[in-house]
Scaffold this active site. Structure first.
Site, PDB file in Angstrom:
ATOM      1  N   SER A 293       0.842  -1.196   0.000  1.00 36.76           N
ATOM      2  CA  SER A 293       0.000   0.000   0.000  1.00 36.76           C
ATOM      3  C   SER A 293       0.883   1.254   0.000  1.00 36.76           C
ATOM      4  O   SER A 293       1.698   1.429  -0.901  1.00 36.76           O
ATOM      5  CB  SER A 293      -0.958  -0.047   1.195  1.00 36.76           C
ATOM      6  N   ASP A 396     -10.016  -2.557  -6.247  1.00 37.22           N
ATOM      7  CA  ASP A 396      -9.217  -1.488  -5.648  1.00 37.22           C
ATOM      8  C   ASP A 396      -9.257  -0.281  -6.581  1.00 37.22           C
ATOM      9  O   ASP A 396      -8.862  -0.388  -7.750  1.00 37.22           O
ATOM     10  CB  ASP A 396      -7.778  -1.968  -5.444  1.00 37.22           C
ATOM     11  N   HIS A 426      -8.312  -4.104  -1.750  1.00 33.97           N
ATOM     12  CA  HIS A 426      -7.045  -3.507  -1.322  1.00 33.97           C
ATOM     13  C   HIS A 426      -6.555  -4.194  -0.053  1.00 33.97           C
ATOM     14  O   HIS A 426      -7.316  -4.422   0.885  1.00 33.97           O
ATOM     15  CB  HIS A 426      -7.255  -2.007  -1.076  1.00 33.97           C
TER      16      HIS A 426
END
Length: 464
Positions: A293, A396, A426
């Site tokens: 991320s 995502d 995600h």
């Protein structure tokens, strides 16, 4: 589509995250304090364990006395295997004079010398590894106990300490956790589990970076911390070589004097002594970056700076990077940013709050170099970037920009494949609730297959 359980957990997750982000925005902060924090009180953390629990030993080191920057080292048990023929061991073990069969310490069967990411194929090697592991503890005699005694007679260091017979060299992987800049930590339960999995599957030493969080420390603190760890890794390699040439690194734990043991094992910040695990087992010339991320943004920055630094980082060489659902954004929205703006766990509105907390107010822009990898004149030419694997999830909203960045890399002949996972969200491979799903396991295995192309001493022995 994601399961009902995932959807319900996503609603709860977004509510809690929004509440925390708004509290961070409203709380007054002393931004003159650069020491910072690397974890939050509400974070569930996993304690380090320097013995090989579940096949991986871990330890925490605070490497910067002026900030809270710290790391957690994950050493896989495969490091106890005899060195491979091409692993260029630092020192050749000397046969013991009092042994009837000095050559019996190391296996001769070629099968034992094969790369093994998943453990020993037979009981003989398992027994040999168990013997090596036992020999690394301080319970073998009073000399060992005295050498490893850290805090007096009652507290004896009982973790793994390298010895001559098991100095197998492994690649190093720097891992940067996710959390939207404001949460997450190197030692969270979820990150600890993920790093253990990667260390076993990739057969690497994972160095999880505990960078400073926002808003206490805004950009560029986290990015600078990533580079500090890379420089620290190079410094450790050079210190190990210097200590070896000066005769300060002993061959085994029994040869440590008490002062030597304290110097090597008791250092408050780990900044000026040889770290024994890395000195014995790390090969910094095979360094991989992995970011999760927002950690993928840090990994990409560190890769770019490594390109700029060039040979100044010797002996560290970044040979590849893995970007897992990177936290990219831009002022011109992509198709996924429009269609999936209200997606699971991290929606676009929530991520905008995170970016406002991370970027200084005077620098806030969705086209900031830290946020948008597609802006022109961002850094070194893309053709100089290391091979880059990008992992994206179907649901995502940040996926299209990550794919576009990968396409730009491929246009200049950089090896930059994309792995897209159906019905995934995600952080599907790193979130605590989803870590044990088959999809998370498959993702880690896919990463291991790709990474081994660039860290194997035998060249591209794995096809992809």
């Amino acid at each position: 589509m994601p399961s009902v359980a995932v959807k319900l957990y996503s609603v709860f997750f977004k509510f809690l995250l929004k509440h925390r982000l708004q509290n961070r925005i409203q709380s007054p902060l002393d931004e003159s304090d650069h020491f910072g924090v690397t974890t939050r009180p509400e974070e569930s953390v996993s304690a380090p364990n320097p013995s090989f629990t579940e096949g991986v030993a871990t330890k925490d080191i605070h490497i910067d006395p002026f900030t809270s920057l710290s790391i957690r080292i994950f050493l896989p048990e495969s490091a106890l295997n005899p060195p491979e023929p091409d692993s260029r061991p630092q020192s050749k073990p000397k046969p013991r004079a009092n042994s009837k069969n000095a050559d019996a310490d190391l296996p001769r069967d070629p099968l034992h010398l094969r790369r093994n990411s998943y453990g020993s194929p037979n009981a003989a090697v398992a027994a040999r590894k168990e013997e090596y592991r036992r020999s690394s503890y301080s319970g073998r005699g009073s000399a060992d106990a005295e050498a490893m005694n850290l805090n007096g007679k009652s507290d004896v260091y009982r973790g793994y300490a390298p010895v001559d017979m098991n100095r197998r060299k492994l690649p190093v992987m720097l891992q940067f956790h996710g959390g939207g800049w404001v949460s997450g930590s190197k030692d969270s339960v979820a990150n600890d589990y993920f790093c253990r999995r990667i260390a076993r599957l990739c057969d690497v030493i994972v160095v999880a970076v505990g960078y400073r969080l926002a808003p206490e420390n805004r950009f560029p603190a986290a990015f600078e911390d990533g580079m500090k760890v890379l420089h620290w890794l190079g410094k450790q390699a050079n210190l190990a070589e210097c200590s070896k040439s000066m005769g300060n690194v002993r061959g085994s734990a029994t040869e440590f004097k008490k002062a030597d043991g304290n110097r090597h094992l008791v250092d408050g910040f780990g900044s000026s002594v040889v770290e024994p695990w890395l000195a014995a087992h790390a090969d910094p010339s095979r360094c991989v970056l992995l970011g999760v991320s927002c950690g993928a943004n840090i990994a990409d920055y560190v890769a770019r700076q490594a390109v700029v630094a060039g040979r100044l980082l010797d002996p560290v060489k970044v040979v590849a990077q893995v970007l897992m659902y990177p936290f990219f954004i831009g002022s011109v929205p992509t198709h996924s940013e429009i269609k999936l703006a209200n997606s699971y766990f991290y929606d676009k509105a929530m991520c905008m709050l995170a970016w406002k907390l991370f970027l200084p107010e005077e620098e806030f822009s969705l086209d900031h170099p830290a946020a948008n990898p597609l802006i022109p004149d961002r850094g070194p030419p893309l053709k100089l970037m290391p091979p880059t694997l990008t992992v994206v999830a179907e649901h995502d909203w940040m996926r299209d920009r990550a794919i576009a960045y990968s396409e730009e890399l491929r246009k200049v002949n950089v090896d930059a494949p994309v792995l897209e996972y159906k019905d995934a969200v995600h952080e599907f491979a790193t979130l605590d609730m989803l870590l044990k799903t088959p999809q998370a396991q498959a993702c880690a295995e896919d990463i291991a297959i790709w990474v081994k192309k660039f860290i194997s001493l035998r060249g591209h022995e794995f096809s992809y």
